[in-house]
Design an enzyme around this catalytic site. Sequence first.
Site, PDB file in Angstrom:
ATOM      1  N   HIS A  84      13.997  71.824 127.692  1.00  0.00           N
ATOM      2  CA  HIS A  84      12.831  72.418 128.231  1.00  0.00           C
ATOM      3  C   HIS A  84      11.581  71.577 128.200  1.00  0.00           C
ATOM      4  O   HIS A  84      11.406  70.779 127.588  1.00  0.00           O
ATOM      5  CB  HIS A  84      12.748  74.210 128.193  1.00  0.00           C
ATOM      6  CG  HIS A  84      12.365  74.182 126.576  1.00  0.00           C
ATOM      7  ND1 HIS A  84      13.152  74.170 125.412  1.00  0.00           N
ATOM      8  CD2 HIS A  84      11.036  74.532 126.324  1.00  0.00           C
ATOM      9  CE1 HIS A  84      12.325  74.585 124.484  1.00  0.00           C
ATOM     10  NE2 HIS A  84      10.949  74.914 124.944  1.00  0.00           N
ATOM     11  N   HIS A 102      13.799  81.803 128.352  1.00  0.00           N
ATOM     12  CA  HIS A 102      12.646  81.551 127.737  1.00  0.00           C
ATOM     13  C   HIS A 102      11.725  81.829 128.547  1.00  0.00           C
ATOM     14  O   HIS A 102      11.737  82.229 129.973  1.00  0.00           O
ATOM     15  CB  HIS A 102      12.754  80.282 127.043  1.00  0.00           C
ATOM     16  CG  HIS A 102      11.632  79.781 126.159  1.00  0.00           C
ATOM     17  ND1 HIS A 102      11.285  80.701 125.187  1.00  0.00           N
ATOM     18  CD2 HIS A 102      11.180  78.562 125.927  1.00  0.00           C
ATOM     19  CE1 HIS A 102      10.363  79.849 124.262  1.00  0.00           C
ATOM     20  NE2 HIS A 102       9.938  78.673 124.950  1.00  0.00           N
ATOM     21  N   ASP A 146       6.590  70.549 122.262  1.00  0.00           N
ATOM     22  CA  ASP A 146       7.240  70.472 121.099  1.00  0.00           C
ATOM     23  C   ASP A 146       8.668  70.017 121.180  1.00  0.00           C
ATOM     24  O   ASP A 146       9.539  69.790 120.215  1.00  0.00           O
ATOM     25  CB  ASP A 146       7.176  71.387 120.080  1.00  0.00           C
ATOM     26  CG  ASP A 146       7.781  72.840 120.623  1.00  0.00           C
ATOM     27  OD1 ASP A 146       7.492  73.098 121.896  1.00  0.00           O
ATOM     28  OD2 ASP A 146       8.359  73.538 119.908  1.00  0.00           O
TER      29      ASP A 146
END
EC number: 3.1.26.11
Length: 319
Positions: A64, A142, A68
């Site tokens: 995604h 998410h 990070d």
Amino acid sequence: MMMKLTFLGTSSGTPTRHRNVSGLAVQTVLGADWFLIDCGEGTQHRVLQTPLSLNDLAAVCITHVHGDHCYGLPGLLASAGMGKRTKPLKLIAPLPVWQWFEATRALTDLHLPYEVEHVDLEEQQLVYEAPGVRIERHALLHRVPSHAYRVQVETRRVRLKADALRAVGLPPGPAWRVLQSGEDVPFDGGVLRSADFADTQVDTAAAVVGGDNADPALLRDACKGVQLLVHEATFTQDALDKVGPGPMHSSARLLAEFAQSAEVPNLILTHFSARHQNEEGMAALMAETQAHYRGHAFLANDLDTYELDSAGNVTVSRG
């Protein structure tokens, strides 16, 4: 060993003194080619601490768009180019990641001596296929579209029935190799059928590697037949209850309960919040996992390697 996983980053959000952000290298028994799942900032530095070569990297799979999980991508690909890489590379990623990479390439005068081929994971479930290797993506839950990758490795070994061949009078030699390759052989006025004198042994290993995800149960179909699940466990359940639903992450309890219900025999937890990155915090994550899961559970550390065989056995070497 069918599959080898090397953790290049196990922290969520930001790096810490001992943990980098997300990155996982997947190697297979089939050859030097390897796969990188997520590429947080600093991933290439971790790669330098392993025997892996960027020239052998077959594909980068981004789960995604969060930084990070992808901020290390331009630097890693640039270093691969400076390392004389010439063969094409697949970038399996959401479209915004590709657009960001293309903008970065244009604005920073990045000229790569190899082709980067974008595979838009939103458009197809089977995102990579090569002899013996299949990678499929599965949607997660998410704050942004997030995905898991199911990696399956298959090997085939053909073994001749030597005693049977000798019994019919065919001595060892080139004809044996022909039969082993799957072709029939004329012999003594008839035909020896490969199917009668060769057994094929098929070995398979499969693992699911998840991106950020608030609902592990979304992976129920993906986990059918797999021997290993790698998934984020950012928080303990108590911490997740305090943080609330906003971050949309999993707890060790949520993950453990799903892995137990799905009968996955091996479970690796990763992507830990900095609040748990001490001896007490990691012990709490493991205790919560073991309270709800009876399989083999592991807490990943940077540079740990896990080897998976076709029987579903996992062995770990600490980094």
